[in-house]
Design an enzyme around this catalytic site. Sequence first.
Site, PDB file in Angstrom:
ATOM      1  N   ASN A 161      -7.586   2.815   8.214  1.00  7.57           N
ATOM      2  CA  ASN A 161      -6.128   2.507   8.877  1.00  7.57           C
ATOM      3  C   ASN A 161      -5.954   3.036  10.080  1.00  7.57           C
ATOM      4  O   ASN A 161      -5.278   2.400  10.769  1.00  7.57           O
ATOM      5  CB  ASN A 161      -5.204   3.256   7.859  1.00  7.57           C
ATOM      6  CG  ASN A 161      -5.357   4.728   7.667  1.00  7.57           C
ATOM      7  OD1 ASN A 161      -6.484   5.296   7.713  1.00  7.57           O
ATOM      8  ND2 ASN A 161      -4.276   5.531   7.233  1.00  7.57           N
ATOM      9  N   GLU A 468      -6.169  19.878  11.247  1.00 11.97           N
ATOM     10  CA  GLU A 468      -6.551  18.999  12.549  1.00 11.97           C
ATOM     11  C   GLU A 468      -5.864  19.095  13.367  1.00 11.97           C
ATOM     12  O   GLU A 468      -4.308  18.700  13.114  1.00 11.97           O
ATOM     13  CB  GLU A 468      -7.027  17.610  11.663  1.00 11.97           C
ATOM     14  CG  GLU A 468      -8.357  17.546  10.737  1.00 11.97           C
ATOM     15  CD  GLU A 468      -8.643  16.165  10.290  1.00 11.97           C
ATOM     16  OE1 GLU A 468      -9.898  15.937  10.420  1.00 11.97           O
ATOM     17  OE2 GLU A 468      -7.960  15.210  10.267  1.00 11.97           O
TER      18      GLU A 468
END
Length: 487
Positions: A161, A468
Amino acid sequence: MDQQQEQAVVDACPTELFIGGKWRAGEGGKTLAVEDPATGTTLCQVADASPADGMAALDAAVAAQADWAATAPRERGEILRRTYELMTERVDELALLMTLEMGKPLAESKGEIAYAAEFFRWFAEEAVRIEGSYQVAPNGKGRFLVMRQPVGPCLLITPWNFPAAMGARKIGPAVAAGCTMVIKPASQTPLSMLKLAELMTEAGLPAGVLNVVTTSDSGGVMEPLIRDGRARKLSFTGSTQVGIKLIEQAAEQVLKTSMELGGNAPLLVFADADLDQAVEGTMLAKMRNGGEACTSANRIYVQTPVLEEFSRRLSERMGALTVGRGTEDGVDVGPLIDATQRDKVKDLVDDAVGRGARVLTGGTVAGGNGYFFPPTVLADVPRDARLQKEEIFGPVAPITAFDTEDEAVAMANDTEYGLVSYLFTNDLTRALRISERLETGMIGLNQGIVSNPAAPFGGVKQSGLGREGGTVGIDEYLETKYIAINI
C-alpha cells in the site's frame, strides 16, 4: 498522461533481483507479472526469486556486515542524505512508477515519495547521534561503559500500500545504524523498491548492504532466512495474521523483531467539536491512500447531537470525489490493489447493509476494467457488523452514534487492534482524559494524519511491536553493550 511516457518510466526500472550490488535474474529465469490495478493489464515482468536466491541475498548481507558496521557514521549519513536529494529531484518519475503499479492518484504518489525521502533525511541526521555512556558504579569502585552497536544483518518485509515509504522507514534507520539488509517488497508492487535500490547505489551505498528479492513465494523464500540464524533482526509491515506467523518463526533464533501490523482505527467526534475541522480531518483519516492504510479511520463514532449534520457533510464530501485511473487529471480516488481486495470491501459493505446499515452514498461496484470501489458512507452501522471488527482497507466510512464519553471509549477500545485513533473535541480536559483512556499507540487530536518521520510510529495490542521513526526509530537496529571496568 501520455502512454509513451508511462511505458518509458516502466522500461527504465530494473526488473531483476539486486544481490551483492549486482542485478541478476532469478534461479531458472522465473518471472512474475506486475499489474496495473486501474486496467488489469500487465506492466512488466520482474524476477521471481527462489529460496536459493533468497539465501544468496542473505549471504551477501552477511559478507558485507563487518565492513559496513565499521563505516564512519558521517559517511552512512551522507549516503542517506544523497538518497533524499535524488528522490526529491526525481519525484515525478518515482511517483508515476508508483501510481502505475499501485493505483493511487499522482498527487498522493508524490506525497508518498516526499514522505519516504524524509525518512532518509531524518536518519541521515540520526546516524551521527548514536550515543553511549560512561558512569561511576554506585559503590564508587568501578565504571560502567555502555555502547550501541548495529544488531547485524536485517530481514525487511514491506507491504503493497505504501511501496516506497514502508521500505524507507526500515532502510533509513538500518543504514544509519550500520546494518546490512535483505528486503522483500510485496509482489504486487515491487517496482518502487527496485528503483529505490538503484537510487541508493547511485548515492554511494556499498555492494551487499541492501539486497532486494522480489518473489511470488514470500513464505518459501523468507522463512529459511528467518530460521537461518545469521540474520539478527526481522522487521515486518503487514497483516496481524502474517505477523504472528513471522514472530513464531523468529522465536526459533530469538531474532530482534519489530512489527507494524493491522489496525482498526476509531474516530470520535464529540458534539463540541468544530464540525468543519472534524469533517476535513475525517476525510484525511479515511481517504488517505483510498482507505488502503493501516491508519485509516475504520470506525467513525459521532455524538448524537451532531450525528445528522456530520453525516450529511461527510456524505457530500465523499460523494463528490472523482474515481478513476490515478494518472488522469482531476482523479481523487484510484483503484483498489486487486480483485481480491475489491471483493472483500464489497462483502463487508453488503454484510453491514444486510444487518441494517443505510447507504448514504456509494456502496455499489460499477462495471468496467480495473478494481474500483466508490467512496461509501454507511449510517446506523450495528455493533455486530463485520466491518466493526475487521480492517476494511477501502474507501468505506461506517458511522455509529454514541451518547456518552464512556460509551465512546468502550466502543473505540473494543478491538484486538491498537494502532491509532482520532479524536475531535474542543474541550481540552476531555481531549487529555480520553487520550489517556484510548488503547492505541498513536492519537490524532483534531487532525486526521499522524504519520511523521520525526515521530515514533507504532501500536499496542495486536497492532505490533516496536516503533519506527522518531528518535527511537534507530533503537530497533541497535544492540546495547555494557563493559564493566575495575579501576
